[in-house]
Design a protein around this motif. Structure first.
Motif, PDB file in Angstrom:
ATOM      1  N   THR A 427       0.856  -1.185   0.000  1.00  0.00           N
ATOM      2  CA  THR A 427       0.000   0.000   0.000  1.00  0.00           C
ATOM      3  C   THR A 427       0.894   1.237   0.000  1.00  0.00           C
ATOM      4  O   THR A 427       1.847   1.326   0.785  1.00  0.00           O
ATOM      5  CB  THR A 427      -0.923   0.016   1.230  1.00  0.00           C
ATOM      6  OG1 THR A 427      -1.717  -1.173   1.209  1.00  0.00           O
ATOM      7  CG2 THR A 427      -1.840   1.227   1.212  1.00  0.00           C
ATOM      8  N   VAL A 428       0.598   2.164  -0.893  1.00  0.00           N
ATOM      9  CA  VAL A 428       1.415   3.379  -1.013  1.00  0.00           C
ATOM     10  C   VAL A 428       0.528   4.617  -0.941  1.00  0.00           C
ATOM     11  O   VAL A 428      -0.674   4.553  -1.183  1.00  0.00           O
ATOM     12  CB  VAL A 428       2.220   3.417  -2.335  1.00  0.00           C
ATOM     13  CG1 VAL A 428       3.125   2.209  -2.465  1.00  0.00           C
ATOM     14  CG2 VAL A 428       1.300   3.545  -3.550  1.00  0.00           C
ATOM     15  N   LYS A 429       1.177   5.732  -0.624  1.00  0.00           N
ATOM     16  CA  LYS A 429       0.510   7.027  -0.723  1.00  0.00           C
ATOM     17  C   LYS A 429       1.271   7.861  -1.737  1.00  0.00           C
ATOM     18  O   LYS A 429       2.504   7.985  -1.667  1.00  0.00           O
ATOM     19  CB  LYS A 429       0.491   7.741   0.625  1.00  0.00           C
ATOM     20  CG  LYS A 429      -0.255   9.074   0.559  1.00  0.00           C
ATOM     21  CD  LYS A 429      -0.539   9.659   1.917  1.00  0.00           C
ATOM     22  CE  LYS A 429      -1.392  10.927   1.764  1.00  0.00           C
ATOM     23  NZ  LYS A 429      -1.734  11.517   3.053  1.00  0.00           N
ATOM     24  N   VAL A 430       0.541   8.419  -2.709  1.00  0.00           N
ATOM     25  CA  VAL A 430       1.170   9.232  -3.752  1.00  0.00           C
ATOM     26  C   VAL A 430       1.458  10.620  -3.205  1.00  0.00           C
ATOM     27  O   VAL A 430       0.560  11.277  -2.645  1.00  0.00           O
ATOM     28  CB  VAL A 430       0.273   9.314  -5.009  1.00  0.00           C
ATOM     29  CG1 VAL A 430       0.893  10.242  -6.058  1.00  0.00           C
ATOM     30  CG2 VAL A 430       0.063   7.932  -5.600  1.00  0.00           C
ATOM     31  N   THR A 431       2.701  11.071  -3.366  1.00  0.00           N
ATOM     32  CA  THR A 431       3.099  12.374  -2.814  1.00  0.00           C
ATOM     33  C   THR A 431       3.159  13.472  -3.865  1.00  0.00           C
ATOM     34  O   THR A 431       2.860  14.626  -3.588  1.00  0.00           O
ATOM     35  CB  THR A 431       4.473  12.264  -2.131  1.00  0.00           C
ATOM     36  OG1 THR A 431       5.406  11.687  -3.063  1.00  0.00           O
ATOM     37  CG2 THR A 431       4.394  11.382  -0.887  1.00  0.00           C
ATOM     38  N   GLU A 432       3.562  13.109  -5.088  1.00  0.00           N
ATOM     39  CA  GLU A 432       3.649  14.139  -6.143  1.00  0.00           C
ATOM     40  C   GLU A 432       3.701  13.510  -7.527  1.00  0.00           C
ATOM     41  O   GLU A 432       3.838  12.289  -7.674  1.00  0.00           O
ATOM     42  CB  GLU A 432       4.879  15.032  -5.920  1.00  0.00           C
ATOM     43  CG  GLU A 432       6.211  14.305  -6.006  1.00  0.00           C
ATOM     44  CD  GLU A 432       7.397  15.244  -5.793  1.00  0.00           C
ATOM     45  OE1 GLU A 432       7.567  16.150  -6.631  1.00  0.00           O
ATOM     46  OE2 GLU A 432       8.149  15.035  -4.822  1.00  0.00           O
ATOM     47  N   LEU A 433       3.595  14.364  -8.535  1.00  0.00           N
ATOM     48  CA  LEU A 433       3.720  13.946  -9.935  1.00  0.00           C
ATOM     49  C   LEU A 433       4.910  14.680 -10.535  1.00  0.00           C
ATOM     50  O   LEU A 433       4.961  15.905 -10.526  1.00  0.00           O
ATOM     51  CB  LEU A 433       2.436  14.292 -10.703  1.00  0.00           C
ATOM     52  CG  LEU A 433       2.413  13.982 -12.206  1.00  0.00           C
ATOM     53  CD1 LEU A 433       2.541  12.489 -12.460  1.00  0.00           C
ATOM     54  CD2 LEU A 433       1.130  14.516 -12.845  1.00  0.00           C
ATOM     55  N   ALA A 434       5.893  13.910 -11.016  1.00  0.00           N
ATOM     56  CA  ALA A 434       7.077  14.496 -11.658  1.00  0.00           C
ATOM     57  C   ALA A 434       7.039  14.114 -13.132  1.00  0.00           C
ATOM     58  O   ALA A 434       7.303  12.959 -13.484  1.00  0.00           O
ATOM     59  CB  ALA A 434       8.350  13.993 -10.994  1.00  0.00           C
ATOM     60  N   GLY A 435       6.677  15.071 -13.985  1.00  0.00           N
ATOM     61  CA  GLY A 435       6.505  14.752 -15.412  1.00  0.00           C
ATOM     62  C   GLY A 435       5.300  13.836 -15.571  1.00  0.00           C
ATOM     63  O   GLY A 435       4.184  14.201 -15.229  1.00  0.00           O
ATOM     64  N   ASP A 436       5.546  12.615 -16.057  1.00  0.00           N
ATOM     65  CA  ASP A 436       4.442  11.654 -16.176  1.00  0.00           C
ATOM     66  C   ASP A 436       4.597  10.502 -15.186  1.00  0.00           C
ATOM     67  O   ASP A 436       3.982   9.457 -15.330  1.00  0.00           O
ATOM     68  CB  ASP A 436       4.352  11.118 -17.612  1.00  0.00           C
ATOM     69  CG  ASP A 436       5.595  10.327 -18.017  1.00  0.00           C
ATOM     70  OD1 ASP A 436       6.613  10.387 -17.287  1.00  0.00           O
ATOM     71  OD2 ASP A 436       5.544   9.650 -19.063  1.00  0.00           O
ATOM     72  N   LYS A 437       5.446  10.702 -14.155  1.00  0.00           N
ATOM     73  CA  LYS A 437       5.678   9.653 -13.168  1.00  0.00           C
ATOM     74  C   LYS A 437       5.150  10.078 -11.793  1.00  0.00           C
ATOM     75  O   LYS A 437       5.477  11.156 -11.303  1.00  0.00           O
ATOM     76  CB  LYS A 437       7.183   9.338 -13.038  1.00  0.00           C
ATOM     77  CG  LYS A 437       7.833   8.800 -14.313  1.00  0.00           C
ATOM     78  CD  LYS A 437       7.408   7.377 -14.597  1.00  0.00           C
ATOM     79  CE  LYS A 437       8.235   6.757 -15.719  1.00  0.00           C
ATOM     80  NZ  LYS A 437       8.037   7.386 -17.020  1.00  0.00           N
ATOM     81  N   LEU A 438       4.355   9.223 -11.187  1.00  0.00           N
ATOM     82  CA  LEU A 438       3.901   9.459  -9.826  1.00  0.00           C
ATOM     83  C   LEU A 438       4.989   9.021  -8.856  1.00  0.00           C
ATOM     84  O   LEU A 438       5.631   7.981  -9.065  1.00  0.00           O
ATOM     85  CB  LEU A 438       2.629   8.652  -9.557  1.00  0.00           C
ATOM     86  CG  LEU A 438       1.372   9.063 -10.350  1.00  0.00           C
ATOM     87  CD1 LEU A 438       0.277   8.006 -10.185  1.00  0.00           C
ATOM     88  CD2 LEU A 438       0.864  10.426  -9.906  1.00  0.00           C
TER      89      LEU A 438
END
Length: 445
Positions: A427-438
């Motif tokens: 289980t992960v929490k998304v922190t940011e979007l860099a370009g097209d990579k989460l």
């Protein structure tokens, strides 16, 4: 001093081009040639096989270029094999024009590849090969995910598609055969499955069963050890609201809805021979989107003969408003033997490319929106391994996503106390979007 009497293993280099359905056939060939050692070193390979794609112009060109480049590099006594769709579709022309190739074979003899290689003999069986539970495949690219092919061929008559001309009519595997194969793969440690075919929602219709996929879902859910599954390539006229509900209610099948639409204009759908009208399409698409945590993917063709400017604009508006999670656009290209090639209202190549570019830019924006919507969310991912970007970043995929096409998530932090293992779910929490990579952090539950 002792000397080994074992002969060094012969080396095999395999290139699988085109779709995931081709990949399954390539894995069958690898299973037949399991005595060989796989190598990326083409100059030292004893056998080189290219499983070709014959779908559209760019894919055909890639297949030809690949095989000629491999011929340039290979050692003198090696065996070069051209297999698959392109080879099947143009067998006479290619055999006369490409003397560089030692063995030609099409889409009917993947399970005889060992004999053809040993005898340096070309063969084209009239019937399309369909993998079964009896074919021992070498699954490539993953330790936990496998593709499973439902059927071969297609009963649709789309104006732009030549696949039925060399793959034939729909030929489904039995449900019993599929269940046996999935159980066997689970016993080998596979926990994630993608079911594929030319027209998955028509599965078993050639056996007088209209709800084949619903039956498949019921049977797969009974198999212990599966974590997730998804179905790729639904067809509009054979997809039902009932099937969408069945997927959404499943505890194994994720809410992944992959249905190539090709267009949304009523007139263009008629020209393209795409079955159901716009009203039915909208009903299906909206129903898919209404499901919790749904992921909707599609494809479109730009510049098909007969496409008027206002119809293209209607398509662009629809794509903008629907906000697909992922989509692809193809530039129309003439394919021999299709009805579209016979039309007088063809569009100039320059305009086709311009329309594809415009639609591609809209799709890029909707993909970006879909990715931005993930920021701050918590969900499950499969961790695949170290990323190509940096050794301290792990490469992961949201469990709902299909491998290799829907994106990659970088894991850059681990708040849990467990050691992260590849091929497992976290289980992960998304922190940011860099370009097209989460970017995401593994969290403690």
């Amino acid at each position: 001093m002792k000397f080994s009497t074992q002969k060094p293993k012969k080396k095999l280099h395999m290139v699988s081009l085109g779709c995931t359905k081709n990949l399954v056939d390539s894995e069958v060939m690898l299973g037949r040639l399991s005595d060989y050692e796989l190598t990326d070193d083409t100059q030292n390979a004893d056998v080189i096989i290219v499983n070709t794609c014959g779908f559209i112009d760019s894919a055909k060109q890639e297949s030809i270029n690949t095989i000629l480049n491999l011929h340039e590099d290979r050692k003198k006594e090696s065996v070069l094999v051209m297999a698959g769709c392109l080879s099947e579709r143009y067998k006479e022309e290619l055999q006369s024009e490409l003397p560089e190739i030692d063995v030609f074979t099409g889409v009917g003899d993947y399970d005889k590849i060992d004999l053809l290689v040993n005898e340096k003999r070309s063969k084209f069986t009239n019937e399309v090969f369909l993998a079964s539970e009896n074919n021992e495949r070498v699954i490539t690219g993953s330790s936990y995910h496998a593709y499973v092919k439902l059927s071969e061929g297609c009963n649709q008559a789309c104006s732009f598609c030549a696949i039925p001309s060399f793959k034939g009519k729909l030929h489904s595997r039995t449900l019993q055969s599929l269940v046996k194969e999935v159980k066997h793969l689970v016993s080998k440690g596979f926990i994630d499955f993608s079911f594929v075919s030319q027209d998955s929602s028509s599965y078993l219709r050639d056996m007088e069963e209209k709800n084949g996929l619903e039956l498949l879902i019921e049977e797969v859910e009974k198999i212990e050890g599966i974590k997730t599954a998804r179905i790729l390539y639904l067809y509009p006229s054979t997809t039902t609201v009932s099937l969408i509900d069945k997927i959404a209610d499943s505890k194994i099948f994720v809410n992944y809805f992959d249905m190539p639409l090709q267009h949304i204009s009523q007139n263009m759908l008629k020209i393209m021979k795409r079955g159901k009208g716009v009203e039915k399409l909208n009903e299906l698409m909206n129903h898919m989107k209404s499901k919790p945590n749904s992921f909707v993917r599609t494809t479109f063709i730009a510049g098909h003969p007969g496409e008027k400017e206002e119809e293209f604009e209607e398509l662009c508006k629809y794509v903008e408003e629907f906000n697909f999670d992922r989509a692809n656009v193809f530039s129309y290209s003439d394919e021999e033997g299709t009805t579209a090639t016979l039309r007088a209202d063809k569009i100039a190549q320059e305009l086709i490319d311009e329309r594809a570019e415009i639609l591609g830019e809209i799709i890029a924006q909707t993909t970006q929106i879909s990715l931005e919507n993930e920021i701050g969310k918590t969900f499950e991912v499969y961790i695949d391994g170290e990323s190509d970007e940096h050794e301290y970043l792990l490469s992961a995929r949201k469990t709902i996503w299909a491998p290799n096409i829907d994106g990659e998530i970088y894991i850059n932090d681990n708040e849990s106390e467990q050691e992260l293992k590849f091929g497992q779910v976290y289980t992960v929490k998304v922190t940011e979007l860099a370009g097209d990579k989460l970017l995401a952090t593994v969290i403690k539950l």
